[in-house]
Design a protein around this motif. Structure first.
Motif, PDB file in Angstrom:
ATOM      1  N   TRP A 198     -27.758  14.163   5.749  1.00  0.00           N
ATOM      2  CA  TRP A 198     -28.172  15.544   5.218  1.00  0.00           C
ATOM      3  C   TRP A 198     -28.777  16.403   6.341  1.00  0.00           C
ATOM      4  O   TRP A 198     -28.411  17.546   6.377  1.00  0.00           O
ATOM      5  CB  TRP A 198     -28.659  15.389   3.926  1.00  0.00           C
ATOM      6  N   LEU A 199     -29.864  15.980   6.808  1.00  0.00           N
ATOM      7  CA  LEU A 199     -30.762  16.639   7.687  1.00  0.00           C
ATOM      8  C   LEU A 199     -29.836  17.228   8.980  1.00  0.00           C
ATOM      9  O   LEU A 199     -29.863  18.276   9.307  1.00  0.00           O
ATOM     10  CB  LEU A 199     -31.830  16.063   8.382  1.00  0.00           C
ATOM     11  N   ILE A 200     -28.920  16.085   9.468  1.00  0.00           N
ATOM     12  CA  ILE A 200     -28.083  16.442  10.546  1.00  0.00           C
ATOM     13  C   ILE A 200     -27.051  17.658  10.216  1.00  0.00           C
ATOM     14  O   ILE A 200     -26.975  18.470  11.017  1.00  0.00           O
ATOM     15  CB  ILE A 200     -27.447  15.521  11.118  1.00  0.00           C
ATOM     16  N   ALA A 201     -26.433  17.554   9.014  1.00  0.00           N
ATOM     17  CA  ALA A 201     -25.505  18.456   8.342  1.00  0.00           C
ATOM     18  C   ALA A 201     -26.302  19.832   8.360  1.00  0.00           C
ATOM     19  O   ALA A 201     -25.468  20.821   8.745  1.00  0.00           O
ATOM     20  CB  ALA A 201     -25.065  18.096   7.222  1.00  0.00           C
ATOM     21  N   PHE A 202     -27.380  19.723   7.856  1.00  0.00           N
ATOM     22  CA  PHE A 202     -28.061  21.171   7.313  1.00  0.00           C
ATOM     23  C   PHE A 202     -28.461  21.677   9.061  1.00  0.00           C
ATOM     24  O   PHE A 202     -28.712  23.115   9.123  1.00  0.00           O
ATOM     25  CB  PHE A 202     -29.251  21.145   6.563  1.00  0.00           C
ATOM     26  N   ARG A 203     -28.739  21.070  10.048  1.00  0.00           N
ATOM     27  CA  ARG A 203     -29.164  21.480  11.185  1.00  0.00           C
ATOM     28  C   ARG A 203     -27.794  22.430  11.697  1.00  0.00           C
ATOM     29  O   ARG A 203     -27.972  23.201  12.375  1.00  0.00           O
ATOM     30  CB  ARG A 203     -29.740  20.243  12.154  1.00  0.00           C
ATOM     31  N   VAL A 204     -26.802  21.972  11.509  1.00  0.00           N
ATOM     32  CA  VAL A 204     -25.258  22.649  11.825  1.00  0.00           C
ATOM     33  C   VAL A 204     -25.512  23.962  11.251  1.00  0.00           C
ATOM     34  O   VAL A 204     -25.032  24.857  11.911  1.00  0.00           O
ATOM     35  CB  VAL A 204     -23.995  21.753  11.525  1.00  0.00           C
ATOM     36  N   VAL A 205     -25.726  23.991   9.902  1.00  0.00           N
ATOM     37  CA  VAL A 205     -25.959  25.271   9.393  1.00  0.00           C
ATOM     38  C   VAL A 205     -26.715  26.106  10.037  1.00  0.00           C
ATOM     39  O   VAL A 205     -26.475  27.429  10.151  1.00  0.00           O
ATOM     40  CB  VAL A 205     -26.229  25.049   7.818  1.00  0.00           C
ATOM     41  N   GLN A 206     -27.965  25.710  10.194  1.00  0.00           N
ATOM     42  CA  GLN A 206     -28.940  26.327  10.808  1.00  0.00           C
ATOM     43  C   GLN A 206     -28.499  26.696  12.226  1.00  0.00           C
ATOM     44  O   GLN A 206     -28.887  27.844  12.539  1.00  0.00           O
ATOM     45  CB  GLN A 206     -30.306  25.552  11.154  1.00  0.00           C
ATOM     46  N   ALA A 207     -27.888  25.970  12.908  1.00  0.00           N
ATOM     47  CA  ALA A 207     -27.296  26.456  14.300  1.00  0.00           C
ATOM     48  C   ALA A 207     -25.997  27.454  14.232  1.00  0.00           C
ATOM     49  O   ALA A 207     -26.044  28.440  14.972  1.00  0.00           O
ATOM     50  CB  ALA A 207     -26.869  25.346  15.075  1.00  0.00           C
ATOM     51  N   VAL A 208     -25.649  27.439  13.273  1.00  0.00           N
ATOM     52  CA  VAL A 208     -24.378  28.565  12.878  1.00  0.00           C
ATOM     53  C   VAL A 208     -25.075  29.922  12.849  1.00  0.00           C
ATOM     54  O   VAL A 208     -24.739  30.933  13.694  1.00  0.00           O
ATOM     55  CB  VAL A 208     -23.518  28.341  11.722  1.00  0.00           C
ATOM     56  N   GLY A 209     -26.172  30.076  12.192  1.00  0.00           N
ATOM     57  CA  GLY A 209     -26.882  31.206  12.140  1.00  0.00           C
ATOM     58  C   GLY A 209     -27.585  31.663  13.332  1.00  0.00           C
ATOM     59  O   GLY A 209     -27.609  32.789  13.863  1.00  0.00           O
ATOM     60  N   GLY A 210     -27.986  30.536  14.288  1.00  0.00           N
ATOM     61  CA  GLY A 210     -28.815  30.750  15.458  1.00  0.00           C
ATOM     62  C   GLY A 210     -27.782  31.406  16.398  1.00  0.00           C
ATOM     63  O   GLY A 210     -28.292  32.139  17.309  1.00  0.00           O
ATOM     64  N   SER A 211     -26.725  30.684  16.388  1.00  0.00           N
ATOM     65  CA  SER A 211     -25.756  31.329  17.278  1.00  0.00           C
ATOM     66  C   SER A 211     -25.308  32.908  17.197  1.00  0.00           C
ATOM     67  O   SER A 211     -24.793  33.155  18.299  1.00  0.00           O
ATOM     68  CB  SER A 211     -24.250  30.597  17.169  1.00  0.00           C
ATOM     69  N   MET A 212     -25.639  33.441  16.223  1.00  0.00           N
ATOM     70  CA  MET A 212     -25.538  34.839  16.159  1.00  0.00           C
ATOM     71  C   MET A 212     -26.613  35.676  16.509  1.00  0.00           C
ATOM     72  O   MET A 212     -26.507  36.837  16.436  1.00  0.00           O
ATOM     73  CB  MET A 212     -25.156  35.215  14.762  1.00  0.00           C
ATOM     74  N   LEU A 213     -27.737  35.147  17.056  1.00  0.00           N
ATOM     75  CA  LEU A 213     -29.078  35.578  17.346  1.00  0.00           C
ATOM     76  C   LEU A 213     -29.028  35.859  18.784  1.00  0.00           C
ATOM     77  O   LEU A 213     -29.243  36.886  19.244  1.00  0.00           O
ATOM     78  CB  LEU A 213     -30.122  35.041  16.678  1.00  0.00           C
ATOM     79  N   ASN A 214     -29.435  34.965  19.397  1.00  0.00           N
ATOM     80  CA  ASN A 214     -29.355  34.932  20.930  1.00  0.00           C
ATOM     81  C   ASN A 214     -28.528  35.780  21.592  1.00  0.00           C
ATOM     82  O   ASN A 214     -28.880  36.830  22.599  1.00  0.00           O
ATOM     83  CB  ASN A 214     -29.213  33.474  21.606  1.00  0.00           C
ATOM     84  N   PRO A 215     -27.380  35.625  21.914  1.00  0.00           N
ATOM     85  CA  PRO A 215     -26.473  36.455  22.695  1.00  0.00           C
ATOM     86  C   PRO A 215     -26.371  37.859  22.250  1.00  0.00           C
ATOM     87  O   PRO A 215     -26.220  38.726  22.914  1.00  0.00           O
ATOM     88  CB  PRO A 215     -24.976  35.819  22.856  1.00  0.00           C
ATOM     89  N   VAL A 216     -26.283  37.870  20.749  1.00  0.00           N
ATOM     90  CA  VAL A 216     -26.311  39.470  20.154  1.00  0.00           C
ATOM     91  C   VAL A 216     -27.637  40.236  20.584  1.00  0.00           C
ATOM     92  O   VAL A 216     -27.337  41.277  20.882  1.00  0.00           O
ATOM     93  CB  VAL A 216     -26.159  39.306  18.624  1.00  0.00           C
ATOM     94  N   ALA A 217     -28.974  39.472  20.419  1.00  0.00           N
ATOM     95  CA  ALA A 217     -30.080  40.202  20.981  1.00  0.00           C
ATOM     96  C   ALA A 217     -30.082  40.651  22.320  1.00  0.00           C
ATOM     97  O   ALA A 217     -30.393  41.767  22.500  1.00  0.00           O
ATOM     98  CB  ALA A 217     -31.119  39.015  20.428  1.00  0.00           C
ATOM     99  N   MET A 218     -29.643  39.764  23.136  1.00  0.00           N
ATOM    100  CA  MET A 218     -29.539  40.133  24.435  1.00  0.00           C
ATOM    101  C   MET A 218     -28.577  41.239  24.814  1.00  0.00           C
ATOM    102  O   MET A 218     -28.961  42.194  25.522  1.00  0.00           O
ATOM    103  CB  MET A 218     -28.867  38.920  25.435  1.00  0.00           C
ATOM    104  N   SER A 219     -27.534  41.458  24.073  1.00  0.00           N
ATOM    105  CA  SER A 219     -26.561  42.485  24.080  1.00  0.00           C
ATOM    106  C   SER A 219     -27.172  43.694  23.638  1.00  0.00           C
ATOM    107  O   SER A 219     -27.048  44.776  23.998  1.00  0.00           O
ATOM    108  CB  SER A 219     -25.159  42.019  23.544  1.00  0.00           C
ATOM    109  N   ILE A 220     -28.018  43.532  22.806  1.00  0.00           N
ATOM    110  CA  ILE A 220     -28.770  44.854  21.969  1.00  0.00           C
ATOM    111  C   ILE A 220     -29.526  45.434  22.940  1.00  0.00           C
ATOM    112  O   ILE A 220     -29.553  46.497  23.343  1.00  0.00           O
ATOM    113  CB  ILE A 220     -29.318  44.391  20.798  1.00  0.00           C
ATOM    114  N   ILE A 221     -30.108  44.474  23.514  1.00  0.00           N
ATOM    115  CA  ILE A 221     -31.327  44.693  24.642  1.00  0.00           C
ATOM    116  C   ILE A 221     -30.767  45.557  25.690  1.00  0.00           C
ATOM    117  O   ILE A 221     -31.150  46.536  26.460  1.00  0.00           O
ATOM    118  CB  ILE A 221     -32.206  43.682  25.064  1.00  0.00           C
TER     119      ILE A 221
END
Length: 489
Positions: free
Chosen positions: A104-127
């Motif tokens: 379950w921990l590994i599966a939920f890490r996947v959910v967490q990563a889905v959200g994280g994938s929307m942050l780093n490149p988008v933040a860079m693009s915003i900047i």
């Protein structure tokens, strides 16, 4: 200070702070879990390969989705995607904290990563689209890149304190209040923006990228247990090679592929991509090896293990902003070469560790390695986006971020396999000896950073970036539109 975005200096700083805050928590989450691995192994009865998947499930999904997240944000709105990512990341963090078992921990890490994938490149693009003046943008990117290094360096220290005081689940609970603040700040201060001519979706390319990363990672992590010549491992390796060949074949034949191979005609961009892989493979391998060594070979608590890495964190905090200023003033070559040399020197001091290696030697190794890691992030990011049209900012920064995550995934997979190759569950002198091959791998990755810094930042290389940027520049948009549209809402 104003720009074409119509945003004043104060508003720009608030936008930068908001992006950096979200990036900090995602970067911290990449490394904070390392110090909790021995506790998770004891609590959930995990093997070394399962611990590898706990880390790599997150970085693998991040690497697979970053590019599509960047192009999607360019298409439907960067603030919208950024806010969605924050919410999904918060939900994934809460689920990880409540996970009843390792699967379950590994599966939920996947959910967490889905959200994280929307942050780093988008933040860079915003900047990139908020800070339009080149020198101003270089400083902003330097600050943003510094946060990456600082967050990763502080992860073991913060994680150690949390694990000892409140258990390993607390490393996930701590994300929630920080993400909540970021959501509020985003709604108040981050302007909505889109590319006037966003890239088309490429679902086939996305599937090829994901299958390539998954099959290659599985091959490396499970190859020892399954047998390197077993039909499953050989088949998955061939599948990874086939997916890579498919990407190379079809990308030039699409008008707007997921990965535009023309980007790699820019020597600095290609160099930044490979440098990011090598850097973060070295860093993730360093943290994975060091965590197991300090707690299992030396017998120190999570807090003691985290504090041992304080010299690395301090040097990263000190040198990350210095690197940003150096890049803005003299370019990326000196910071990149210096970063590779310093990281290699730190890794060299850790080759041959024993269960009673002196504290002075370890402190020196951590400090020197931290200098290198502090120097490296700003030139990677700046080089990756330099010369690229603003309309492609989301995709260009996503490729750079993908390279970082792929490097982290690869580092944990490779060095973890070297430890797992030792029969049984090593501890003490056996575990210390088992890390030796891993440290040589870290040293090799760091040395590659120095070499790439020399080869990919010269005048000829910079001219290829200029030519590539001109080639990628979209045709003049229709009257009444701009290459990038920022709308304050």
């Amino acid at each position: 200070m104003s720009s074409s975005t119509g945003i004043g200096r104060r508003e720009k700083l608030l936008v930068l702070s908001t992006c950096c805050l979200s990036l900090f928590i995602v970067g911290l989450d990449n490394t904070i879990l390392n110090v909790a691995l021995p506790s998770i192994r004891g609590d959930l009865d995990a093997s070394v390969s399962q611990l590898q998947w706990t880390i790599d499930a997150y970085t693998l999904v991040l690497a697979a989705l970053l590019m599509v997240a960047g192009s999607t944000a360019d298409r439907i709105g960067r603030r919208r995607v950024f806010q969605t990512g924050l919410v999904v990341f918060a939900v994934g963090s809460a689920l990880c904290a409540l996970a009843p078992g390792l699967g379950w921990l590994i599966a939920f890490r996947v959910v967490q990563a889905v959200g994280g994938s929307m942050l780093n490149p988008v933040a860079m693009s915003i900047i990139t689209n908020t800070f339009t003046e080149p020198r101003e943008r270089a400083r902003a990117i330097g600050a943003w890149s510094a946060v990456v290094g600082v967050a990763m360096a502080l992860g073991p220290i913060v994680g150690g304190a949390l694990v000892d005081s409140a258990g390993w689940r607390s490393v996930f609970w701590m994300n929630l209040p920080v993400v909540l603040v970021a959501i509020v700040l985003t709604a108040l201060y981050v302007p909505e923006s889109k590319a006037a001519r966003p890239r088309r979706a490429d679902p086939v390319g996305q599937v090829l990228v994901f299958v390539f990363l998954l099959s290659l990672t599985y091959t490396i992590i499970e190859g020892r247990a399954q047998g390197w010549t077993s039909p499953l491992i050989v088949g998955l390796f061939l599948l990874a090679a086939g997916c890579l060949a498919g990407l190379v074949y079809r990308s030039p034949r699409r008008v707007e592929p997921l990965i535009d191979l023309r980007f790699f005609r820019s020597v600095p961009f290609a160099g930044a991509t490979v440098t990011a892989v090598c850097t973060f493979a070295a860093m993730s391998g360093f943290l994975f090896l060091n965590t197991l060594y300090l707690q299992d070979a030396r017998g120190w608590s999570p807090t003691e293990a985290g504090l041992r890495t304080l010299p690395m964190a301090v040097m990263t905090v000190v040198f990350a902003p210095i690197s940003g200023r150096l890049v803005a003033r003299i370019g990326p070559r000196i910071p990149l070469v210096g970063a590779g040399v310093a990281m290699a020197a730190g890794a060299a001091l850790l080759v041959g560790l024993t269960e009673d290696t002196s504290t002075l030697r370890m402190v020196a190794a951590y400090g020197v390695f931290g200098v290198g890691f502090g120097l490296v992030n700003a030139p990677i990011t700046n080089t990756a986006v330099s010369g690229m049209p603003r309309a492609q900012a989301g995709v260009a920064s996503a490729i750079a971020s993908t390279s970082r995550q792929f490097g982290q995934c690869l580092g944990v997979a490779v060095v973890g396999t070297t430890i797992a190759s030792v029969p049984g569950t090593p501890g003490g002198a056996d575990l210390a000896a088992a890390t030796h091959t891993g440290w040589w791998i870290v040293l090799g990755c760091a040395g590659a950073v120095a070499v790439l810094g020399m080869l990919t930042t010269g005048r000829r290389a910079l001219r290829t970036a200029e030519r590539t940027g001109a080639e990628l520049m979209p045709a003049t948009p229709p009257a009444g539109t701009q290459e990038t549209t920022d709308v304050r809402q």
